[in-house]
Design a protein around this motif. Structure first.
Motif, PDB file in Angstrom:
ATOM      1  N   LEU A   1      46.042  47.966  34.730  1.00 18.48           N
ATOM      2  CA  LEU A   1      46.751  47.301  33.645  1.00 18.48           C
ATOM      3  C   LEU A   1      47.792  46.379  34.278  1.00 18.48           C
ATOM      4  N   VAL A   2      47.586  45.094  34.131  1.00 18.61           N
ATOM      5  CA  VAL A   2      48.421  44.104  34.830  1.00 18.61           C
ATOM      6  C   VAL A   2      49.291  43.357  33.819  1.00 18.61           C
ATOM      7  N   LYS A   3      50.571  43.278  34.119  1.00 19.16           N
ATOM      8  CA  LYS A   3      51.510  42.568  33.253  1.00 19.16           C
ATOM      9  C   LYS A   3      51.495  41.080  33.574  1.00 19.16           C
ATOM     10  N   THR A   4      51.429  40.265  32.531  1.00 17.77           N
ATOM     11  CA  THR A   4      51.545  38.820  32.673  1.00 17.77           C
ATOM     12  C   THR A   4      52.805  38.356  31.948  1.00 17.77           C
ATOM     13  N   LEU A   5      53.027  37.029  31.906  1.00 17.35           N
ATOM     14  CA  LEU A   5      54.184  36.486  31.185  1.00 17.35           C
ATOM     15  C   LEU A   5      53.995  36.540  29.678  1.00 17.35           C
ATOM     16  N   SER A   6      52.764  36.806  29.242  1.00 16.86           N
ATOM     17  CA  SER A   6      52.484  36.833  27.799  1.00 16.86           C
ATOM     18  C   SER A   6      51.896  38.174  27.333  1.00 16.86           C
ATOM     19  N   GLY A   7      52.146  39.233  28.083  1.00 12.79           N
ATOM     20  CA  GLY A   7      51.628  40.547  27.706  1.00 12.79           C
ATOM     21  C   GLY A   7      50.828  41.173  28.839  1.00 12.79           C
ATOM     22  N   TYR A   8      50.068  42.223  28.499  1.00 15.46           N
ATOM     23  CA  TYR A   8      49.283  42.932  29.502  1.00 15.46           C
ATOM     24  C   TYR A   8      47.805  42.573  29.393  1.00 15.46           C
ATOM     25  N   ILE A   9      47.123  42.641  30.533  1.00  8.09           N
ATOM     26  CA  ILE A   9      45.672  42.477  30.551  1.00  8.09           C
ATOM     27  C   ILE A   9      45.072  43.642  31.334  1.00  8.09           C
ATOM     28  N   LYS A  10      43.899  44.105  30.888  1.00 10.61           N
ATOM     29  CA  LYS A  10      43.196  45.192  31.549  1.00 10.61           C
ATOM     30  C   LYS A  10      42.085  44.593  32.387  1.00 10.61           C
ATOM     31  N   VAL A  11      42.057  44.936  33.661  1.00  6.35           N
ATOM     32  CA  VAL A  11      41.075  44.354  34.561  1.00  6.35           C
ATOM     33  C   VAL A  11      40.432  45.451  35.400  1.00  6.35           C
ATOM     34  N   LYS A  12      39.113  45.378  35.549  1.00  4.00           N
ATOM     35  CA  LYS A  12      38.382  46.336  36.374  1.00  4.00           C
ATOM     36  C   LYS A  12      38.126  45.732  37.740  1.00  4.00           C
ATOM     37  N   ILE A  13      38.551  46.475  38.767  1.00  4.40           N
ATOM     38  CA  ILE A  13      38.351  46.040  40.138  1.00  4.40           C
ATOM     39  C   ILE A  13      37.206  46.854  40.731  1.00  4.40           C
ATOM     40  N   LYS A  14      36.263  46.169  41.337  1.00  2.00           N
ATOM     41  CA  LYS A  14      35.166  46.850  42.012  1.00  2.00           C
ATOM     42  C   LYS A  14      34.749  46.039  43.226  1.00  2.00           C
ATOM     43  N   TYR A  15      33.865  46.622  44.024  1.00  2.00           N
ATOM     44  CA  TYR A  15      33.521  46.011  45.304  1.00  2.00           C
ATOM     45  C   TYR A  15      32.908  44.620  45.162  1.00  2.00           C
ATOM     46  N   SER A  16      32.329  44.333  44.005  1.00  2.00           N
ATOM     47  CA  SER A  16      31.722  43.014  43.802  1.00  2.00           C
ATOM     48  C   SER A  16      32.726  41.973  43.316  1.00  2.00           C
ATOM     49  N   SER A  17      33.962  42.412  43.109  1.00  2.00           N
ATOM     50  CA  SER A  17      34.984  41.492  42.603  1.00  2.00           C
ATOM     51  C   SER A  17      35.331  40.437  43.661  1.00  2.00           C
ATOM     52  N   LEU A  18      35.669  39.243  43.165  1.00  2.00           N
ATOM     53  CA  LEU A  18      36.159  38.201  44.064  1.00  2.00           C
ATOM     54  C   LEU A  18      37.598  38.523  44.456  1.00  2.00           C
ATOM     55  N   LYS A  19      38.044  37.923  45.559  1.00  2.00           N
ATOM     56  CA  LYS A  19      39.426  38.162  46.000  1.00  2.00           C
ATOM     57  C   LYS A  19      40.436  37.512  45.058  1.00  2.00           C
ATOM     58  N   LYS A  20      39.974  36.534  44.248  1.00  2.00           N
ATOM     59  CA  LYS A  20      40.822  35.902  43.250  1.00  2.00           C
ATOM     60  C   LYS A  20      40.167  36.052  41.882  1.00  2.00           C
ATOM     61  N   ILE A  21      40.897  36.605  40.930  1.00  2.00           N
ATOM     62  CA  ILE A  21      40.387  36.760  39.572  1.00  2.00           C
ATOM     63  C   ILE A  21      41.232  35.894  38.660  1.00  2.00           C
ATOM     64  N   LYS A  22      40.596  34.949  37.968  1.00  2.00           N
ATOM     65  CA  LYS A  22      41.322  33.973  37.168  1.00  2.00           C
ATOM     66  C   LYS A  22      41.157  34.260  35.673  1.00  2.00           C
ATOM     67  N   PHE A  23      42.287  34.162  34.953  1.00  2.00           N
ATOM     68  CA  PHE A  23      42.289  34.303  33.498  1.00  2.00           C
ATOM     69  C   PHE A  23      42.789  32.988  32.911  1.00  2.00           C
ATOM     70  N   LYS A  24      41.904  32.301  32.214  1.00  2.00           N
ATOM     71  CA  LYS A  24      42.215  30.980  31.673  1.00  2.00           C
ATOM     72  C   LYS A  24      43.317  31.057  30.603  1.00  2.00           C
ATOM     73  N   ASN A  25      44.215  30.094  30.680  1.00  2.00           N
ATOM     74  CA  ASN A  25      45.267  29.907  29.666  1.00  2.00           C
ATOM     75  C   ASN A  25      46.145  31.147  29.467  1.00  2.00           C
ATOM     76  N   ARG A  26      46.341  31.905  30.539  1.00  2.00           N
ATOM     77  CA  ARG A  26      47.239  33.071  30.457  1.00  2.00           C
ATOM     78  C   ARG A  26      48.436  32.897  31.395  1.00  2.00           C
ATOM     79  N   GLY A  27      48.654  31.666  31.848  1.00  2.00           N
ATOM     80  CA  GLY A  27      49.761  31.404  32.764  1.00  2.00           C
ATOM     81  C   GLY A  27      51.025  30.990  32.039  1.00  2.00           C
ATOM     82  N   ILE A  28      51.462  29.762  32.304  1.00  2.00           N
ATOM     83  CA  ILE A  28      52.729  29.279  31.755  1.00  2.00           C
ATOM     84  C   ILE A  28      52.525  27.888  31.154  1.00  2.00           C
ATOM     85  N   TYR A  29      53.225  27.608  30.078  1.00  2.00           N
ATOM     86  CA  TYR A  29      53.155  26.296  29.437  1.00  2.00           C
ATOM     87  C   TYR A  29      53.818  25.261  30.336  1.00  2.00           C
ATOM     88  N   ASN A  30      53.147  24.120  30.491  1.00  2.00           N
ATOM     89  CA  ASN A  30      53.654  23.040  31.331  1.00  2.00           C
ATOM     90  C   ASN A  30      54.182  21.928  30.443  1.00  2.00           C
TER      91      ASN A  30
END
Length: 334
Positions: free
Chosen positions: A267-296
């Motif tokens: 359970l990972v905290k972001t600037l706009s709430g929490y997201i649940k993410v499953k990590i497994k051996y096939s996961s990439l080293k970078k996991i991207k969540f679109k439009n969950r960052g910061i307003y520019n």
């Protein structure tokens, strides 16, 4: 030979006189020394631009060896400005004053993300409330200022401009008070402390400069004109997140190597709430969540939230753990 001069102005030999004049005007205003003080590069560029325009509009000059060694070698330079701008640039009134205030403020990433308001304290010069800027309690007990002869200004010739500076003797009033105000000691202005509530817009970038009109220093007592306040916004370093060059919010997630192999929910905290993410051996080293960052604020878009997986291993293992890992290794080799 004229080709290089056309290139300097960004035009070609087929350009109309109006196009050449327009190009020259734009570049002359951009690189003029009075707009780029203490900038040698701009000064040289300004000389080059004027040389090009003079030679293009007067080709006979192309064979002359008298290139600019000094601005004053320009015959009729004011006439050129009159031709281009409709009036002599030397007639402009340019006031040199310390009218603006600057202040640095620091905010956290959460405030930059959602916008906020904060109270700040500034010190600035304002018109004395006791004498209303006259410098005298009576308000009428004055003599004409002998320094500026009652004009309130001193003229100073600089390059091609006639720069007007506020008279330091009378502070631009043109007259000297005889009975000094006790509150401002005759200055007509008083440094005071102001408490302001300022709004920080959502999505400000680090080192953004915000302008608040009218909260600078008094620079024209006679007309009661104030400069502006500029706030330089700096975003504090966050404990967990950092912003990359694309303005994405990054979070480094430490994952135990066995959790990475066997899989685990986080359970990972972001600037706009929490997201649940499953990590497994096939996961990439970078996991991207679109439009969950910061307003520019600059491009009016919301950036991405990126989880960077940091796989870690135990510093030490005991004999039992080593045996388990050896058995695991052997199972893959069969």
């Amino acid at each position: 030979m004229l080709e290089k001069y056309y290139k300097i102005l960004g035009v070609n030999e087929n350009s109309s006189p109006e196009a050449i004049k327009k190009a020259y005007r734009r570049l002359a205003m951009k690189y003029h020394p009075d707009r780029n003080r203490n900038n040698k590069r701009a000064e040289e560029k300004f000389k080059e631009i004027n040389e090009a325009y003079k030679i293009i509009t007067n080709p006979e000059e192309a064979n002359s060896q008298n290139n600019f060694n000094d601005f004053n070698e320009f015959n009729g330079f004011d006439n050129i400005f009159e031709d281009l701008f409709g009036e002599s640039e030397s007639q402009d009134q340019i006031y040199e004053t310390n009218k603006n205030n600057y202040k640095k403020i620091k905010i956290n990433l959460e405030d930059a993300s959602r916008g906020s308001s904060l109270t700040i304290k500034i010190f600035r010069n304002k018109i004395c409330e006791n004498c209303n800027g006259h410098g005298s309690i009576i308000g009428k007990n004055f003599n004409m200022c002998n320094s500026c002869k009652g004009t309130g200004f001193h003229s100073k010739h600089n390059s091609f401009f006639n720069i007007k500076q506020i008279c330091p003797n009378c502070k631009g009033m043109g007259k000297i008070n005889l009975t000094k105000c006790y509150n401002c000691t005759g200055e007509g202005i008083k440094k005071i402390k102001d408490i302001l509530r300022v709004n920080i817009p959502r999505g400000v970038l680090n080192k953004t400069r915000l302008k608040i009109d009218g909260y600078g220093n008094i620079y024209d007592i006679k007309n009661k004109k104030y400069g502006d306040l500029f706030l330089d916004v700096y975003i504090k370093k966050h404990k967990y997140f950092y912003i990359d060059r694309d303005y994405n919010v990054n979070y480094n997630l430490n994952v135990f190597f066995l959790d990475f192999l066997l899989g685990k929910f986080y359970l990972v905290k972001t600037l706009s709430g929490y997201i649940k993410v499953k990590i497994k051996y096939s996961s990439l080293k970078k996991i991207k969540f679109k439009n969950r960052g910061i307003y520019n604020l600059k491009n009016k878009k919301i950036s991405d939230f990126i989880i960077n997986l940091k796989i870690f291993f135990p510093n030490k293992i005991n004999s039992k753990q080593k045996g388990f890992l050896m058995n695991l290794k052997n199972s893959f080799e069969k």
